[in-house]
Design a protein around this motif. Sequence first.
Motif, PDB file in Angstrom:
ATOM      1  N   TYR A  18       0.854  -1.190   0.000  1.00 47.37           N
ATOM      2  CA  TYR A  18       0.000   0.000   0.000  1.00 47.37           C
ATOM      3  C   TYR A  18       0.891   1.242   0.000  1.00 47.37           C
ATOM      4  CZ  TYR A  18      -3.926  -3.047   1.461  1.00 47.37           C
ATOM      5  OH  TYR A  18      -4.887  -4.014   1.551  1.00 47.37           O
ATOM      6  N   PRO A  19       0.411   2.340  -0.558  1.00 41.17           N
ATOM      7  CA  PRO A  19       1.250   3.534  -0.706  1.00 41.17           C
ATOM      8  C   PRO A  19       1.290   4.440   0.524  1.00 41.17           C
ATOM      9  CG  PRO A  19      -0.878   3.921  -1.700  1.00 41.17           C
ATOM     10  CD  PRO A  19      -0.893   2.495  -1.211  1.00 41.17           C
ATOM     11  N   ARG A  20       2.237   5.324   0.519  1.00 40.64           N
ATOM     12  CA  ARG A  20       2.313   6.452   1.452  1.00 40.64           C
ATOM     13  C   ARG A  20       2.747   7.638   0.623  1.00 40.64           C
ATOM     14  NH1 ARG A  20       2.091   7.393   6.851  1.00 40.64           N
ATOM     15  NH2 ARG A  20       3.436   8.987   7.705  1.00 40.64           N
ATOM     16  N   ARG A  23      -3.867   5.855  -0.382  1.00 38.85           N
ATOM     17  CA  ARG A  23      -4.713   5.880  -1.580  1.00 38.85           C
ATOM     18  C   ARG A  23      -6.155   5.592  -1.172  1.00 38.85           C
ATOM     19  NH1 ARG A  23      -2.450   1.712  -4.505  1.00 38.85           N
ATOM     20  NH2 ARG A  23      -3.945   0.172  -3.816  1.00 38.85           N
ATOM     21  N   THR A  52       0.518   2.315   3.748  1.00 35.90           N
ATOM     22  CA  THR A  52       1.603   1.403   4.079  1.00 35.90           C
ATOM     23  C   THR A  52       1.535   0.959   5.537  1.00 35.90           C
ATOM     24  OG1 THR A  52       3.020   2.534   2.490  1.00 35.90           O
ATOM     25  CG2 THR A  52       4.119   1.124   4.082  1.00 35.90           C
TER      26      THR A  52
END
Length: 164
Positions: A18-20, A23, A52
């Motif tokens: 998962y992004p930082r 999202r 994240t």
Amino acid sequence: MTPKRIEPGPGQESVWDYPRPPRLERVPERIRILFAGEVLADTVAAWRVLETSHPPTYYLPPGDIAAGALRPAGGGSVCEWKGRAAYHDVVLGGRRAERVAWSYPDPTPPFAPIAGHVAFYAGPMDACLVGDEAAEPQPGGFYGGWLTRRIVGPVKGGPGSWGW
């Protein structure tokens, strides 16, 4: 120290992918929440926030939450990504749980679609269902993510994870 990522199996997601910054995405499954033996929420129009090291946090449209079940709670907090949060008590079926839900009345532009939508801590609820699977609360009681078999970690929230 960042923990060792668990490799996801078929149909699974790693929280380390998962992004930082986080999202926002639509949830394809039906989301249901039971509280005090009653249906608190039931929707096919939820959003989830993916960040994240965190399991997804689900945001439900207010029109899909039992009428009158949310009461304003004191205080608030600020998320560096989403903005200022407002907290809510849940009152339903003769029970009250304090500060177990939150929303962003006026979120930052990337999170505008969840304005007024409500997220719930899974722990105080009778059940939080993603599709037909009961979710477990993110460890530690501070964050509001929901864990299902589809999510692998390790996830932030438990002892020793504050610095991740």
